[in-house]
Enzyme design. Structure first.
Site, PDB file in Angstrom:
ATOM      1  N   ASN A 166      -4.902  -0.555 -19.457  1.00 26.97           N
ATOM      2  CA  ASN A 166      -4.732  -1.012 -20.908  1.00 26.97           C
ATOM      3  C   ASN A 166      -4.510   0.113 -21.823  1.00 26.97           C
ATOM      4  OD1 ASN A 166      -7.454   0.079 -20.607  1.00 26.97           O
ATOM      5  ND2 ASN A 166      -8.569  -1.537 -21.345  1.00 26.97           N
ATOM      6  N   ASP A 203      -6.398   2.903 -22.419  1.00 31.39           N
ATOM      7  CA  ASP A 203      -7.542   3.569 -23.160  1.00 31.39           C
ATOM      8  C   ASP A 203      -8.122   4.818 -22.596  1.00 31.39           C
ATOM      9  OD1 ASP A 203      -8.745   2.500 -20.994  1.00 31.39           O
ATOM     10  OD2 ASP A 203     -10.182   1.521 -22.001  1.00 31.39           O
ATOM     11  N   ASP A 253     -20.770  -0.736  -4.766  1.00 29.18           N
ATOM     12  CA  ASP A 253     -21.633   0.359  -4.442  1.00 29.18           C
ATOM     13  C   ASP A 253     -23.110  -0.300  -5.269  1.00 29.18           C
ATOM     14  OD1 ASP A 253     -22.707   2.823  -4.641  1.00 29.18           O
ATOM     15  OD2 ASP A 253     -20.519   3.701  -5.066  1.00 29.18           O
ATOM     16  N   ASP A 298     -26.511   3.546  -2.521  1.00 27.28           N
ATOM     17  CA  ASP A 298     -26.693   4.818  -3.035  1.00 27.28           C
ATOM     18  C   ASP A 298     -28.059   5.477  -2.771  1.00 27.28           C
ATOM     19  OD1 ASP A 298     -25.457   6.888  -5.076  1.00 27.28           O
ATOM     20  OD2 ASP A 298     -27.187   6.080  -6.168  1.00 27.28           O
ATOM     21  N   GLU A 318     -26.340   5.738   1.910  1.00 25.15           N
ATOM     22  CA  GLU A 318     -26.277   7.205   1.660  1.00 25.15           C
ATOM     23  C   GLU A 318     -27.340   7.733   2.127  1.00 25.15           C
ATOM     24  OE1 GLU A 318     -24.945  10.269  -1.959  1.00 25.15           O
ATOM     25  OE2 GLU A 318     -26.076   8.346  -2.461  1.00 25.15           O
ATOM     26  N   HIS A 361     -16.790  10.631  -3.758  1.00 20.74           N
ATOM     27  CA  HIS A 361     -16.963  10.961  -5.477  1.00 20.74           C
ATOM     28  C   HIS A 361     -17.841  12.061  -5.684  1.00 20.74           C
ATOM     29  CE1 HIS A 361     -20.142   8.209  -4.338  1.00 20.74           C
ATOM     30  NE2 HIS A 361     -20.943   8.601  -5.634  1.00 20.74           N
ATOM     31  N   ASP A 362     -18.916  12.427  -4.755  1.00 19.39           N
ATOM     32  CA  ASP A 362     -19.514  13.613  -5.051  1.00 19.39           C
ATOM     33  C   ASP A 362     -19.217  14.853  -4.370  1.00 19.39           C
ATOM     34  OD1 ASP A 362     -21.380  12.002  -6.640  1.00 19.39           O
ATOM     35  OD2 ASP A 362     -22.568  11.238  -4.826  1.00 19.39           O
TER      36      ASP A 362
END
Length: 540
Positions: free
Chosen positions: A23, A25, A98, A194, A236, A310-311
């Site tokens: 979209n 943004d 997640d 997580d 995790e 992502h970490d």
């Protein structure tokens, strides 16, 4: 759903904020993911792990959840989420969410109520004490924050805007299970959990992870939510040893499907120090740790296989070579990992060899952990250039730059300036280029995934390390009743002499290689830079 289906699956992880902006943004969203499902299907992954898209103030990029039952307006609507689940189902792709239940946002209604008074019904959904102890936050500083309204401190193992939940409260646990069942009813196929090893914390005893009641909570969660439905659940668990890994994943214990364990990921930090304190990886150390986990889970339990998430920084920059050998080293690292036993996880962009980013200003690294570390170390007297070098190597931000789709402005991620800067190398490294090159990293991953689905030995076969002390080559054998595979990888850019002999007459068939002309014999062969081959061994 078939039991243990996830043992034969390959998971593709999406960080929604950085995947595709539909979209315009500057922020990735759910409809952007829907647009690219055919790409994931082409790769061959059959499970999608979605990082948090719940309602959140975004202090920690969505890991601070203010409402588990609503979708953040950054990413779309609940209708968009339901459409994504349906679009995945049509393509034979399962979706896992997640699950962040160690803590919430301080904007969550539970915490807003909890801090109103000491006798509020939600007070004990969180952990309050009159005095702080020595526990520290994983983001730096004390793990306790003073709240003037009631004159007590609350616990937060991450930012002060992420108060920790009190798992000793059965009412809180029931509220979590109710929420999980709502998502299961919507059609999700499991959860990535997580920092799940923190929910058994006992702060008064200084116990942060692997508390004595942790596995009781997980068995209760299993029984009251996903247990009978054969969903994929992965915890995790930064502090897991193989022994602890079995407590989570042995089937008769009725806890989780598998864990993420991070012992290999700690091998390039200085012993006893933080991961920001860099150390060169020793390949023999890596062999020992990977082999330990392969051997430990040979007959029971289950393990995950991953280099990136992502970490974590990009593996090709971390342990490969993101210069002239970028593609060869990316393929080598993929071959080494995907030949092992476990469920492989691919993080967005890994399949095209995306690299770390070398921004020179701390302003370009938005992650709260990176920012806190930078300012703490600067105040402690560290040289800024050393701090920035650590950030460029290890920061979580390296994984969060926008996905590189093509060579147009902003890498095809968006038509406007994204929430985070794009890696400047996107004009050379992007999906469009990869799909047009039959020898790209993408097609190597595609073939690895296809091989795992074609040959049961990858899922079921035994593992045996070959030549443990070789300083440059990581080689191992996989074996089943009727098949043997040899995985041979030169881990470095220097050519490496390798010698392996097999008794009797045999033929070597190459299943996959990152060179077009890899050797068909292994008696004293010279492996070229980052050369990686999986052989099928057939005795005559």
């Amino acid at each position: 759903m078939e039991k243990n289906w996830w043992k034969r699956s390959v998971v593709y992880q999406i960080y929604p904020k950085s995947f595709l902006d539909s979209n315009q943004d500057g922020i990735g969203d759910l409809n952007g993911i829907i647009r690219k499902l055919d790409y994931i299907q082409k790769l061959g992954a059959d499970v999608l792990w979605l990082c948090p898209v719940y309602q959140s103030p975004q202090v920690d990029n969505g890991y601070d959840i203010s409402d588990y039952t609503q979708i953040s307006e950054l990413y779309g609507t609940m209708n968009d989420m339901e459409n994504l689940i349906q679009a995945c189902t049509v393509r034979g792709i399962k979706l896992i969410m997640d699950l962040v239940v160690n803590h919430t946002s301080d904007q969550h209604p539970w915490f807003i109520q909890s801090r109103k008074s000491k006798d509020n019904p939600y007070r004990d959904f969180y952990i309050w004490r009159d005095k702080p102890n020595e526990l520290t936050s994983n983001f730096g500083g004390s793990a306790w924050e003073y709240d003037e309204r009631t004159g007590q401190y609350y616990l937060h193992f991450y930012s002060k805007q992420q108060p920790d939940l009190n798992w000793e409260n059965p009412n809180m646990r029931e509220a979590i299970y109710k929420m999980m069942n709502q998502w299961i009813d919507k059609g999700v196929s499991g959860f990535r959990m997580d920092v799940i090893d923190l929910i058994g914390k006992q702060p008064d005893k200084g116990i942060k992870e692997n508390g004595p009641k942790l596995h009781d909570y997980l068995r209760e969660m299993n029984r009251k939510t996903f247990g009978a439905k054969h969903l994929l659940t992965v915890g995790e668990t930064w502090g897991a040893t193989p022994e602890i890994g079995h407590l989570y994943s042995d089937e008769e214990r009725n806890e989780l499907s598998m864990v993420f364990q991070f012992e290999p990921m700690n091998l390039d930090k200085q012993p006893g120090k933080h991961r920001w304190d860099l150390k060169r990886l020793d390949l023999v150390d890596l062999k020992d740790v990977m082999t330990k986990w392969q051997k430990s889970f040979a007959s029971s339990g289950w393990n995950s296989l991953f280099w990136n998430n992502h970490d974590l920084p990009r593996i090709v920059s971390r342990w490969g070579n993101d210069g002239i050998y970028r593609e060869l080293s990316a393929k080598m690292l993929a071959t080494l990992l995907h030949g092992m036993k476990g469920t492989p996880y691919i993080y967005q962009g890994e399949e095209i060899g995306m690299t770390n980013v070398k921004f020179t200003s701390i302003e370009d690294y938005p992650d709260i952990e990176t920012q806190n570390m930078y300012h703490e170390r600067l105040a402690s007297g560290y040289a800024e250039q050393d701090i920035m070098r650590s950030i460029q190597m290890k920061a979580r931000d390296n994984a969060r730059t926008p996905m590189q789709w093509d060579d147009s402005d902003y890498a095809g991620f968006s038509s406007v300036r994204p929430w985070m800067k794009v890696n400047p190398n996107y004009r050379q490294i992007n999906v469009s280029q990869s799909l047009n090159d039959p020898n790209s990293v993408f097609y190597h991953y595609q073939k690895l995934i296809a091989l795992r689905k074609e040959h049961a030995i990858f899922t079921e076969g035994s593992y045996e390390l070959i030549d443990r002390d070789h300083p440059n080559v990581y080689a191992y054998k996989r074996a089943s009743d009727d098949q043997e595979l040899l995985v041979v990888c030169n881990f470095y850019e220097q050519p490496a002499v390798f010698n392996y002999s097999v008794e009797g007459a045999y033929d070597l068939h190459i299943l996959i290689s990152n060179y077009p002309d890899s050797p068909h014999q292994l008696e004293t062969c010279t492996l070229r830079p980052y050369e990686a081959v999986i052989y099928k061994l057939q005795h005559r």
